[in-house]
Structure formats: structure tokens, C-alpha cells
Motif scaffolding. Structure first.
Motif, PDB file in Angstrom:
ATOM      1  N   PHE A  69      12.110   3.917  32.155  1.00 18.41           N
ATOM      2  CA  PHE A  69      11.970   5.124  32.974  1.00 18.41           C
ATOM      3  C   PHE A  69      11.506   4.774  34.382  1.00 18.41           C
ATOM      4  O   PHE A  69      12.022   5.314  35.361  1.00 18.41           O
ATOM      5  CB  PHE A  69      10.988   6.110  32.319  1.00 18.41           C
ATOM      6  N   TRP A  70      10.505   3.873  34.507  1.00 18.17           N
ATOM      7  CA  TRP A  70      10.019   3.494  35.842  1.00 18.17           C
ATOM      8  C   TRP A  70      11.155   2.914  36.683  1.00 18.17           C
ATOM      9  O   TRP A  70      11.249   3.186  37.873  1.00 18.17           O
ATOM     10  CB  TRP A  70       8.894   2.471  35.755  1.00 18.17           C
ATOM     11  N   VAL A  71      12.025   2.124  36.061  1.00 21.26           N
ATOM     12  CA  VAL A  71      13.160   1.532  36.779  1.00 21.26           C
ATOM     13  C   VAL A  71      14.139   2.615  37.191  1.00 21.26           C
ATOM     14  O   VAL A  71      14.538   2.704  38.353  1.00 21.26           O
ATOM     15  CB  VAL A  71      13.864   0.466  35.904  1.00 21.26           C
ATOM     16  N   ARG A  72      14.526   3.439  36.251  1.00 19.13           N
ATOM     17  CA  ARG A  72      15.525   4.488  36.507  1.00 19.13           C
ATOM     18  C   ARG A  72      15.029   5.536  37.503  1.00 19.13           C
ATOM     19  O   ARG A  72      15.812   6.088  38.255  1.00 19.13           O
ATOM     20  CB  ARG A  72      15.914   5.172  35.199  1.00 19.13           C
ATOM     21  N   ALA A  73      13.728   5.792  37.495  1.00 12.82           N
ATOM     22  CA  ALA A  73      13.153   6.785  38.415  1.00 12.82           C
ATOM     23  C   ALA A  73      12.907   6.212  39.804  1.00 12.82           C
ATOM     24  O   ALA A  73      12.500   6.937  40.709  1.00 12.82           O
ATOM     25  CB  ALA A  73      11.851   7.332  37.829  1.00 12.82           C
ATOM     26  N   GLY A  74      13.120   4.915  39.978  1.00 13.94           N
ATOM     27  CA  GLY A  74      12.922   4.307  41.288  1.00 13.94           C
ATOM     28  C   GLY A  74      11.457   4.089  41.636  1.00 13.94           C
ATOM     29  O   GLY A  74      11.095   4.028  42.805  1.00 13.94           O
ATOM     30  N   VAL A  75      10.616   3.960  40.614  1.00 12.88           N
ATOM     31  CA  VAL A  75       9.189   3.730  40.834  1.00 12.88           C
ATOM     32  C   VAL A  75       8.897   2.236  40.917  1.00 12.88           C
ATOM     33  O   VAL A  75       8.153   1.779  41.786  1.00 12.88           O
ATOM     34  CB  VAL A  75       8.356   4.390  39.713  1.00 12.88           C
ATOM     35  N   LEU A  76       9.491   1.471  40.009  1.00 14.65           N
ATOM     36  CA  LEU A  76       9.254   0.026  39.925  1.00 14.65           C
ATOM     37  C   LEU A  76      10.573  -0.720  39.765  1.00 14.65           C
ATOM     38  O   LEU A  76      11.542  -0.169  39.246  1.00 14.65           O
ATOM     39  CB  LEU A  76       8.364  -0.306  38.722  1.00 14.65           C
ATOM     40  N   ALA A  77      10.579  -1.972  40.196  1.00 13.40           N
ATOM     41  CA  ALA A  77      11.686  -2.890  39.920  1.00 13.40           C
ATOM     42  C   ALA A  77      11.061  -4.176  39.395  1.00 13.40           C
ATOM     43  O   ALA A  77      10.055  -4.638  39.934  1.00 13.40           O
ATOM     44  CB  ALA A  77      12.500  -3.162  41.178  1.00 13.40           C
ATOM     45  N   TYR A  78      11.634  -4.726  38.348  1.00 15.98           N
ATOM     46  CA  TYR A  78      11.080  -5.913  37.711  1.00 15.98           C
ATOM     47  C   TYR A  78      11.886  -7.147  38.074  1.00 15.98           C
ATOM     48  O   TYR A  78      13.117  -7.104  38.096  1.00 15.98           O
ATOM     49  CB  TYR A  78      11.075  -5.746  36.186  1.00 15.98           C
ATOM     50  N   SER A  79      11.195  -8.253  38.331  1.00 17.44           N
ATOM     51  CA  SER A  79      11.894  -9.519  38.525  1.00 17.44           C
ATOM     52  C   SER A  79      12.277 -10.064  37.154  1.00 17.44           C
ATOM     53  O   SER A  79      11.746  -9.620  36.135  1.00 17.44           O
ATOM     54  CB  SER A  79      11.010 -10.518  39.276  1.00 17.44           C
ATOM     55  N   THR A  80      13.173 -11.008  37.140  1.00 14.35           N
ATOM     56  CA  THR A  80      13.700 -11.562  35.896  1.00 14.35           C
ATOM     57  C   THR A  80      14.042 -10.404  34.961  1.00 14.35           C
ATOM     58  O   THR A  80      13.525 -10.296  33.850  1.00 14.35           O
ATOM     59  CB  THR A  80      12.711 -12.548  35.243  1.00 14.35           C
ATOM     60  N   ALA A  81      14.878  -9.523  35.464  1.00 13.20           N
ATOM     61  CA  ALA A  81      15.225  -8.281  34.768  1.00 13.20           C
ATOM     62  C   ALA A  81      16.258  -8.526  33.676  1.00 13.20           C
ATOM     63  O   ALA A  81      17.317  -7.917  33.660  1.00 13.20           O
ATOM     64  CB  ALA A  81      15.723  -7.253  35.773  1.00 13.20           C
ATOM     65  N   TRP A  82      15.948  -9.413  32.775  1.00 11.45           N
ATOM     66  CA  TRP A  82      16.857  -9.730  31.693  1.00 11.45           C
ATOM     67  C   TRP A  82      16.508  -8.884  30.487  1.00 11.45           C
ATOM     68  O   TRP A  82      15.338  -8.730  30.182  1.00 11.45           O
ATOM     69  CB  TRP A  82      16.745 -11.223  31.347  1.00 11.45           C
ATOM     70  N   PRO A  83      17.416  -8.258  29.828  1.00 10.89           N
ATOM     71  CA  PRO A  83      18.855  -8.485  29.848  1.00 10.89           C
ATOM     72  C   PRO A  83      19.621  -7.642  30.855  1.00 10.89           C
ATOM     73  O   PRO A  83      20.781  -7.929  31.113  1.00 10.89           O
ATOM     74  CB  PRO A  83      19.282  -8.132  28.422  1.00 10.89           C
ATOM     75  N   SER A  84      18.995  -6.604  31.446  1.00  8.35           N
ATOM     76  CA  SER A  84      19.713  -5.748  32.389  1.00  8.35           C
ATOM     77  C   SER A  84      18.734  -5.202  33.419  1.00  8.35           C
ATOM     78  O   SER A  84      17.630  -4.782  33.070  1.00  8.35           O
ATOM     79  CB  SER A  84      20.361  -4.584  31.634  1.00  8.35           C
ATOM     80  N   PRO A  85      19.126  -5.162  34.698  1.00  9.95           N
ATOM     81  CA  PRO A  85      18.203  -4.660  35.725  1.00  9.95           C
ATOM     82  C   PRO A  85      17.902  -3.163  35.616  1.00  9.95           C
ATOM     83  O   PRO A  85      16.949  -2.682  36.202  1.00  9.95           O
ATOM     84  CB  PRO A  85      18.912  -4.979  37.041  1.00  9.95           C
ATOM     85  N   GLY A  86      18.674  -2.422  34.822  1.00  8.52           N
ATOM     86  CA  GLY A  86      18.445  -0.991  34.688  1.00  8.52           C
ATOM     87  C   GLY A  86      17.483  -0.608  33.574  1.00  8.52           C
ATOM     88  O   GLY A  86      17.229   0.570  33.356  1.00  8.52           O
ATOM     89  N   PHE A  87      16.935  -1.608  32.881  1.00  5.75           N
ATOM     90  CA  PHE A  87      16.067  -1.329  31.740  1.00  5.75           C
ATOM     91  C   PHE A  87      14.823  -2.207  31.787  1.00  5.75           C
ATOM     92  O   PHE A  87      14.742  -3.147  32.567  1.00  5.75           O
ATOM     93  CB  PHE A  87      16.821  -1.570  30.424  1.00  5.75           C
ATOM     94  N   ALA A  88      13.895  -1.906  30.906  1.00  9.46           N
ATOM     95  CA  ALA A  88      12.676  -2.724  30.773  1.00  9.46           C
ATOM     96  C   ALA A  88      13.080  -4.160  30.456  1.00  9.46           C
ATOM     97  O   ALA A  88      13.877  -4.388  29.556  1.00  9.46           O
ATOM     98  CB  ALA A  88      11.790  -2.167  29.677  1.00  9.46           C
ATOM     99  N   PRO A  89      12.534  -5.128  31.186  1.00  7.97           N
ATOM    100  CA  PRO A  89      12.899  -6.525  30.928  1.00  7.97           C
ATOM    101  C   PRO A  89      12.190  -7.073  29.683  1.00  7.97           C
ATOM    102  O   PRO A  89      11.164  -6.549  29.242  1.00  7.97           O
ATOM    103  CB  PRO A  89      12.427  -7.249  32.185  1.00  7.97           C
ATOM    104  N   LEU A  90      12.741  -8.154  29.174  1.00  9.03           N
ATOM    105  CA  LEU A  90      12.185  -8.789  27.983  1.00  9.03           C
ATOM    106  C   LEU A  90      10.720  -9.148  28.159  1.00  9.03           C
ATOM    107  O   LEU A  90       9.901  -8.926  27.264  1.00  9.03           O
ATOM    108  CB  LEU A  90      12.993 -10.049  27.636  1.00  9.03           C
ATOM    109  N   TRP A  91      10.349  -9.667  29.317  1.00 11.73           N
ATOM    110  CA  TRP A  91       8.975 -10.138  29.489  1.00 11.73           C
ATOM    111  C   TRP A  91       7.965  -9.007  29.386  1.00 11.73           C
ATOM    112  O   TRP A  91       6.873  -9.204  28.879  1.00 11.73           O
ATOM    113  CB  TRP A  91       8.811 -10.924  30.801  1.00 11.73           C
ATOM    114  N   ILE A  92       8.328  -7.811  29.835  1.00 19.79           N
ATOM    115  CA  ILE A  92       7.364  -6.707  29.731  1.00 19.79           C
ATOM    116  C   ILE A  92       7.321  -6.176  28.300  1.00 19.79           C
ATOM    117  O   ILE A  92       6.277  -5.725  27.822  1.00 19.79           O
ATOM    118  CB  ILE A  92       7.612  -5.607  30.773  1.00 19.79           C
TER     119      ILE A  92
END
Length: 189
Positions: A69-92
């Protein structure tokens, strides 16, 4: 407090830098190693709490929803956004796994201190995201006040809910409510 408490809490404390700093440098394997070791340790039958698997499912599910939600709402962007930059990344999501594995163990005392865990989550979570941004693992896309308010408020509500949900009486209550009564007044499952 015994050895298992300290090992559980030690893994939890190591998970954040392993996942966050690892993500900042594109090294997911560090977080995988630490949280994987924590999961192997904590989920061993001799140490596993009856609700650990349930809390893992709940936490990972909520992690996918909230951090996506934070990514889609434009609040946060995560580095190493694997598997997809539009969703929560594996590391989080690994951090959510680590959280799930302390709820019934080294942080179980908060089950009876929901207001305190809410306060700590409301204050500590924006600080954690800020530190993650300083390392380069996350970028704040919204104004700082909006990120602090959104993240702080969500964690102030989410942590008490998770600790409340892990209480034994909540599980027993849910089991009782799953029973229904047929027309003859007999409880059936």
C-alpha cells in the motif's frame, strides 16, 4: 529470562540491520541468512509456540498489504524491490517474519501491555523508516510529516492488534465462535 529469550531477541535485533543494510547494498542474502536462521531456531519443535505458524501467516499477509500500500499510494519506495517494484519487497517481508517470531517469545510480555506496544510502535516505526532511508533502503516520497503520521499511526494500531491476536483467549474465543447451532439446538462445527 533464559537462553531462548536472549537468542530470540538477538536474532530479532540482528534482523533489522541485516535486512535494511543488505537491501541498501542489494544484498538480500544477508537478511535471508539471519531471518532464515531465526526461523529454523524458533520453529524447532522444542521451541515453537502453538501460535507461531498462525502469526507468521498473519504478519506476512499484513506486511504484503501494508508495505505494498505504501508503494502504491506513493508514500514510500523501497530499494532492492524484488520481486516487483510495485509491491512490498522480500527484505521487508523478512522483517515481518522476524516480528512474527518474537510475538510469542521474547516480546510476549507486550500481550498484556497493548497500550505500551502501540505507543512504542507509533514512535519507533517512523524512526525505523527514517533510519532505513538514511541507509538508502527506502525513500520517502511524501512529505516527511505525512510519512511520519501515516507510518506511525498504522504501527500504533497494528502492533496492539497483532499482540492481542496472539493471546490464547482470542484463539479460544475464535474457536468457540466457529461453532454453530442447528435447529435442534445442537452445536455443530
Amino acid at each position: 529470562m533464559h537462553r531462548d529469550f536472549w537468542i530470540n531477541q538477538g536474532f530479532f535485533q540482528a534482523a533489522w540491520p541485516a535486512c535494511v543494510i543488505g537491501a541498501a547494498y542489494g544484498q538480500l542474502w544477508i537478511g535471508l541468512l539471519v531471518v532464515g536462521a531465526m526461523a529454523v531456531w524458533q520453529l524447532h519443535p522444542a521451541r515453537r509456540h502453538p501460535q507461531d505458524l498462525r502469526m507468521l501467516a498473519v504478519c506476512v499477509g499484513l506486511g504484503i498489504l501494508l508495505d505494498s500500500f505504501w508503494v502504491r499510494a506513493g508514500v514510500l519506495a523501497y530499494s532492492t524491490a524484488w520481486p516487483s517494484p510495485g509491491f512490498a519487497p522480500l527484505w521487508i517481508l523478512l522483517l515481518w517474519v522476524a516480528l512474527a517470531l518474537v510475538i510469542n517469545h521474547s516480546m510476549a510480555a507486550f500481550k498484556q501491555r497493548l497500550l505500551l506496544i502501540g505507543l512504542l510502535g507509533g514512535i519507533g516505526s517512523p524512526m525505523s523508516y527514517f533510519a532505513g532511508a538514511r541507509f538508502g533502503a527506502v525513500e520517502w516520497l511524501a512529505p516527511a510529516w505525512a510519512v511520519v503520521l501515516a507510518v506511525g499511526l498504522s504501527w500504533a494500531l497494528l502492533l496492539p492488534f497483532l499482540f492481542w491476536l496472539s493471546r490464547p483467549e482470542v484463539k479460544a474465543s475464535a474457536a468457540r465462535s466457529s461453532l454453530t447451532t442447528d435447529n435442534a439446538g445442537v452445536e455443530t462445527e
